[in-house]
Design an enzyme around this catalytic site. Structure first.
Site, PDB file in Angstrom:
ATOM      1  N   SER A 447      60.670  21.598  25.141  1.00 11.44           N
ATOM      2  CA  SER A 447      61.149  20.755  24.049  1.00 11.44           C
ATOM      3  C   SER A 447      60.142  20.644  22.910  1.00 11.44           C
ATOM      4  CB  SER A 447      61.476  19.355  24.582  1.00 11.44           C
ATOM      5  OG  SER A 447      60.374  18.805  25.275  1.00 11.44           O
ATOM      6  N   ASP A 569      57.364   8.667  23.085  1.00 11.19           N
ATOM      7  CA  ASP A 569      57.068   9.103  24.450  1.00 11.19           C
ATOM      8  C   ASP A 569      55.710   9.775  24.586  1.00 11.19           C
ATOM      9  OD1 ASP A 569      57.468  11.653  23.358  1.00 11.19           O
ATOM     10  OD2 ASP A 569      59.509  11.807  24.127  1.00 11.19           O
ATOM     11  N   HIS A 572      56.849  14.383  22.453  1.00  8.20           N
ATOM     12  CA  HIS A 572      57.617  15.023  21.401  1.00  8.20           C
ATOM     13  C   HIS A 572      57.049  14.656  20.038  1.00  8.20           C
ATOM     14  CE1 HIS A 572      60.373  14.994  24.906  1.00  8.20           C
ATOM     15  NE2 HIS A 572      60.488  16.247  24.510  1.00  8.20           N
TER      16      HIS A 572
END
Length: 596
Positions: A447, A569, A572
């Protein structure tokens, strides 16, 4: 030890308060809170939930047996009504506060929260999360009600278990109760082992009522052979010492488990939960015995005060943590955030305990009043009505548009396959200057690679980029051999950005290096606030030190002290982080090319 010493008294007609059990509850809820504040502080803190399961199975069975011994029956409607008054008002109050807060301050999570809240109201959260294949340990999602899965299991247990126990007794099969529970607990254990061995998803295993029944039944089995309301107050010194010793040793072993067990340990699904819950039985047996010193220690006023509020603390701690932490960068939280967490969860728990739970449990609907002169009852009613309006609007879907306006669909992959075969960068006349537009690397990642895809492509238009949310390093081998064989040649550049989603073995890293042959390989290490971060980064550094054609791009070091790079988080990337990581990779590519 004589039979006389071990003999229990006849059934009594009063149920004694068990302060040691409340003290043990306090330890369990504290472990859970610490784990949710930061899993790295207490890796096995999630086992506190299993402690609650065992305690619940033990206490409910003890109460039901005591009632049956006194009256010859179990008043099921009265039992269920007590459970409703004890549990439901507090959880509805918490839900109403969270839903109201969400409408005004966190509208971007309205759509997801609505479904979670509906499942919570009907006490099917665990099955809802199974259907959604939710990972309990996934820190990258905003789900402030995810902790209610365990309450759903307990409520389902309370709904069916008393009736089953009553039917066993009425059919005069009481002598077989223990063996029945034991067999069913083994079936539950076997189901957990089977499912964990046949599926890669832990949701079905972790959240299932059937797979978790084993721990509840272990508590029930203890109640059958160690009924707390029939234990003797005075026993021989030798027996009391033995009870204390068993309690201390079993508790110490539980502490070892909580300190060392990790969410990544597969053995906990292959009998580990059963073993740990079995050890818990000995601690419970000791803390409920009225003669023991260990029971008196666990029943100290501080532990008891926390234990009495353990249900409220469990309800409130998780939404407080999730909704507060999302406004900071995980892994880089200022210390004062944790202080605010603890203060808020205890404040809300105390309000719930004193203003909602106790009054409604004791007085039912009489805890409310339309008469202003009955101040506390009137204020309680006013507060509930005030919270009910926005909550009902959200639950009925009237706030969906507000959620849609703030909801952005996150990109789950980024693939930019420029050509079937990679371009070879032209030789630069000035060996010290490398134009990024002449670079043609292959980038494979998770990601984080998805995050930087567009930004990197603007600087390196000839790059081939393949990022996918949730990708593990173990998946890269098949990808390289099936789609990117042409990059396994000298003078080709391959950037591997993997490790965000979990650790890997040295063998898996070596397989990637072997698959890429003489290509120049660049491993990007990780910044992820999880316990595997150090293992991932150590493994990548070891590979870079060992192989001349393997290079380490130290994102962990470069991003240190830059919370502005990250989303909440801590993994990211915001735009500043996307630029920083892209430039870091490009600079390393240029550096290696300038050497050639």
């Amino acid at each position: 030890m004589t039979q006389k010493e071990l003999k229990r008294t006849k059934p009594v007609h009063t149920q004694k308060y068990l302060p040691g059990l409340d003290g043990f509850r306090a330890i369990a809820v504290i472990a859970i809170i610490i784990f949710h504040l930061n899993p790295q502080w207490l890796p096995g803190g999630f086992l506190g939930v299993d402690t609650f399961f065992v305690i619940s199975g033990f206490l409910i069975t003890s109460l039901l047996i005591s009632e049956y011994d006194k009256t010859g029956k179990i008043n099921l409607p009265a039992f269920w009504l007590r459970r409703v008054k004890r549990l439901i008002p507090a959880v509805l109050f918490m839900l109403a506060v969270v839903l109201t807060y969400t409408i005004f301050f966190e509208p971007d999570i309205i759509l997801a929260l609505k479904n979670d809240a509906i499942a919570a109201i009907f006490y099917v959260s665990n099955w809802w999360y199974i259907a959604q294949d939710v990972d309990y340990f996934n820190q990258f999602s905003i789900a402030p009600l995810k902790h209610l899965w365990s309450l759903a299991i307990e409520e389902q247990f309370y709904l069916f278990f008393p009736f089953i126990l009553y039917m066993i007794f009425k059919l005069r099969k009481r002598q077989y109760t223990f063996i029945i529970f034991f067999i069913v607990s083994l079936i539950s254990l076997a189901l957990m082992i089977f499912l964990s061995s046949t599926t890669s998803s832990t949701a079905r295993v972790y959240f299932g009522t059937d797979t978790r029944l084993q721990t509840l039944l272990l508590g029930a089995m203890l109640a059958l052979i160690w009924p707390p309301f029939r234990l003797k107050q005075k026993v021989a010194m030798r027996l009391r010492t033995l009870i204390d010793l068993v309690g201390v040793l079993s508790f110490a072993l539980l502490v070892v488990f909580i300190l060392n067990v990790s969410e990544h340990d597969t053995w906990i699904y292959h009998g580990g939960f059963y073993l740990i819950s079995f050890v818990t039985l000995f601690t419970i047996a000791s803390v409920v015995h009225p003669s023991g010193f260990f029971a008196k220690f666990m029943g100290n006023p501080l532990f008891v005060a926390i234990g009495k509020r353990s249900y409220s603390l469990y309800l409130w701690h998780y939404p407080v943590i999730v909704l507060l932490h999302r406004h900071f960068v995980a892994g880089q939280l200022p210390y004062y955030v944790y202080i605010i967490d603890v203060v808020l969860m205890f404040v809300f728990a105390e309000i719930s305990y004193r203003f909602i739970e106790n009054p409604i449990r004791k007085n039912g609907f009489r805890a409310f009043s339309f008469k202003p002169n009955q101040v506390s009852r009137f204020m309680r009613l006013a507060l509930i009505l005030l919270l009910a309006v926005p909550s009902l609007l959200l639950l009925s879907g009237q706030a969906d548009n507000l959620g849609k306006n703030h909801n952005t669909q996150k990109q789950t992959s980024f693939t930019n396959k420029k050509t079937a075969k990679p371009k070879t960068p032209p030789a630069d006349e000035n060996a010290k200057h490398v134009d990024s537009k002449h670079l043609a690397p292959l980038l494979i990642g998770d990601s984080v690679m998805v995050d930087i895809g567009n930004v990197f492509q603007k600087s390196v238009p000839n790059a081939t980029i393949d990022g996918k949310v949730g990708r593990q390093l173990s998946e890269a081998n098949a990808l390289l051999t099936s789609q990117y064989r042409d990059f396994a040649k000298p003078n080709k550049d391959v950037v591997m950005q993997l490790g965000t989603n979990g650790a890997f073995t040295e063998e898996q890293v070596n397989q990637i290096i072997g698959d890429l042959g003489d290509a120049q390989i660049y491993f990007v290490n990780v910044r992820v606030p999880r316990d595997y971060e150090q293992n991932v980064n150590d493994s990548l550094k070891k590979a870079a030190d060992k192989h001349e054609n393997v290079h380490l791009i130290d994102w962990h070091k470069a991003s240190s002290g830059h919370p502005e790079y990250f989303a909440y988080d801590g993994v990211h990337l915001e735009y500043a982080g996307q630029k920083a990581l892209s430039n870091l990779i490009i600079d390393e590519l240029k550096k290696q090319h300038s050497k050639n």
